[in-house]
Design an enzyme around this catalytic site. Structure first.
Site, PDB file in Angstrom:
ATOM      1  N   LYS A 273      36.148  98.086  78.734  1.00 40.09           N
ATOM      2  CA  LYS A 273      34.695  97.850  78.660  1.00 40.09           C
ATOM      3  C   LYS A 273      34.187  98.024  77.220  1.00 40.09           C
ATOM      4  O   LYS A 273      33.326  97.287  76.771  1.00 40.09           O
ATOM      5  CB  LYS A 273      33.943  98.764  79.633  1.00 40.09           C
ATOM      6  CG  LYS A 273      34.081  98.331  81.084  1.00 40.09           C
ATOM      7  CD  LYS A 273      33.468  96.941  81.301  1.00 40.09           C
ATOM      8  CE  LYS A 273      33.660  96.399  82.680  1.00 40.09           C
ATOM      9  NZ  LYS A 273      33.243  95.002  82.824  1.00 40.09           N
TER      10      LYS A 273
ATOM     11  N   TYR B 207      39.913 101.275  82.334  1.00 41.14           N
ATOM     12  CA  TYR B 207      38.688 100.516  82.609  1.00 41.14           C
ATOM     13  C   TYR B 207      37.689 100.699  81.455  1.00 41.14           C
ATOM     14  O   TYR B 207      37.141  99.733  80.925  1.00 41.14           O
ATOM     15  CB  TYR B 207      38.115 101.027  83.926  1.00 41.14           C
ATOM     16  CG  TYR B 207      36.754 100.510  84.316  1.00 41.14           C
ATOM     17  CD1 TYR B 207      36.517  99.160  84.527  1.00 41.14           C
ATOM     18  CD2 TYR B 207      35.685 101.403  84.518  1.00 41.14           C
ATOM     19  CE1 TYR B 207      35.258  98.706  84.919  1.00 41.14           C
ATOM     20  CE2 TYR B 207      34.444 100.959  84.916  1.00 41.14           C
ATOM     21  CZ  TYR B 207      34.239  99.609  85.118  1.00 41.14           C
ATOM     22  OH  TYR B 207      32.997  99.165  85.508  1.00 41.14           O
TER      23      TYR B 207
HETATM   24  C1  AKB Z   1      33.289 102.910  88.605  1.00 39.17           C
HETATM   25  O1  AKB Z   1      33.061 103.962  89.210  1.00 39.17           O
HETATM   26  O2  AKB Z   1      34.382 102.628  88.101  1.00 39.17           O
HETATM   27  C2  AKB Z   1      32.153 101.924  88.438  1.00 39.17           C
HETATM   28  C3  AKB Z   1      31.434 102.122  87.150  1.00 39.17           C
HETATM   29  C4  AKB Z   1      30.620 103.336  86.946  1.00 39.17           C
HETATM   30  O3  AKB Z   1      31.519 101.297  86.291  1.00 39.17           O
HETATM   31  N1  AKB Z   1      31.249 102.036  89.543  1.00 39.17           N
END
Ligand code: AKB
Length: 323
Positions: A150, A146
């Protein structure tokens, strides 16, 4: 174009932020001017409140068809796979987060959209980043798929701003706490679940350690940050899609203690799982002075105010569900 003449498309519109942002935008611009989209089927309340279309953001042709069909000029691109689910399904996280963002940016460029919002996250930071008061310009060191998407997404947005003149904006969101729609698969989700369980049963088992401190924000402030950044004068912005924003920082133990002030006898146990490693790679607190300077960012809720509001809202919900 006048503010009220926008024609907006929201991706991920039935997610945690999407549900409330879509409702807010519909209030602001008119229900017919905001097209809600999601890969999942909408709950009746969302389907009946205005136009809704099923959309897989990794399919650029479908996205383009919708942009043309509704003459869209602004996209809020919220569809994403979050940190915890992304570690279990890294291929899906890469596809949805990278291909989805790229599709939105290409369409913004070719269909000459007026403005695009693409959120980032504190997941762009990591062990090499300062742990406290993370400056705006700092080391990005993501340790999750993730976070990797990003970081790449932030740079991709900047590339489209510089190379093609697309107006793209975005914030690095901390954990978002809300009572309308549950978050879907993040590491900060505990800070929402704890309230639901506290109100329901007076007990919660937390998947992070008691001393885990993370930056957080209450949903009204999250929505305000999106609206304020999107309304800002483009010429005043030195940055585009990577603004640090925050409202508070607390440990899981401090949140439990705050809830205990309103729910006497509330008990929180701690059983850390794989999400602890993710949380340990993230900073404790964020310096958001660039957002404050460039577009006047100012949060309203701290831990105490957010806790009072969350508990009142969930108690009201529980009463309504009983009647
Ligand atoms: C997550 O915990 O993955 C999200 C974020 C902090 O982007 N809430």
């Amino acid at each position: 174009m006048a503010k009220d003449m926008k024609t907006i498309l929201v991706t991920g519109a039935i997610g945690q932020i999407g549900t409330e942002l879509t409702a807010l935008l519909r209030n602001r611009h008119g229900a017919d001017r905001v097209v809600a989209t999601d890969i999942a089927a909408p709950p009746p309340a969302v389907a009946e409140a205005g136009p809704f279309e099923r959309l897989d953001v990794t399919d650029p042709d479908s996205l383009k068809d919708l942009v043309r069909k509704y003459k869209i000029d602004t996209i809020y691109h919220l569809a994403a796979i979050l940190s915890a689910v992304g570690e279990t399904h890294p291929d899906r996280a890469w596809r949805v987060n990278m291909d989805g963002t790229r599709a939105v940016l290409e369409i913004a460029r070719h269909e000459r959209l007026v403005r695009v919002f693409v959120p980032s996250s504190i997941a762009v930071f990591g062990p090499a980043t300062p742990r406290r008061d993370v400056p705006q310009d700092t080391i990005l060191d993501p340790r999750t798929m993730y976070g990797v998407t990003k970081v790449a997404g932030e740079f991709l947005c900047d590339y489209f701003v510089r190379k093609f003149g697309v107006d793209v904006r975005g914030c690095r969101f901390p954990g978002i706490i809300s009572h309308e729609t549950l978050p879907g698969g993040g590491t900060t989700d505990y800070a929402v679940a704890i309230f639901y369980d506290a109100v329901r049963s007076g007990r919660y088992t937390c998947f992070l350690r008691e001393d885990t401190r993370l930056p957080m924000m209450y949903m009204p402030d999250c929505l305000k940050s999106v609206i304020d950044l999107m309304d800002a004068d483009f010429d005043r912005l030195r940055r585009h899609a990577n603004f640090n924003v925050t409202a508070m920082s607390f440990s899981a133990g401090e949140l439990a203690a705050e809830i205990g002030k309103h729910i006497p006898g509330f008990r929180c146990d701690y059983e850390p799982d794989f999400r602890q490693t993710i949380a340990d790679s993230w900073p404790e607190s964020i310096d958001d002075s660039a957002a404050r300077d460039e577009w006047g960012w100012q949060p309203s809720f701290d831990l105490a105010a957010m806790t009072v509001d969350m508990i009142a809202a969930l108690r009201k919900k529980a009463t309504e569900n009983r009647t």
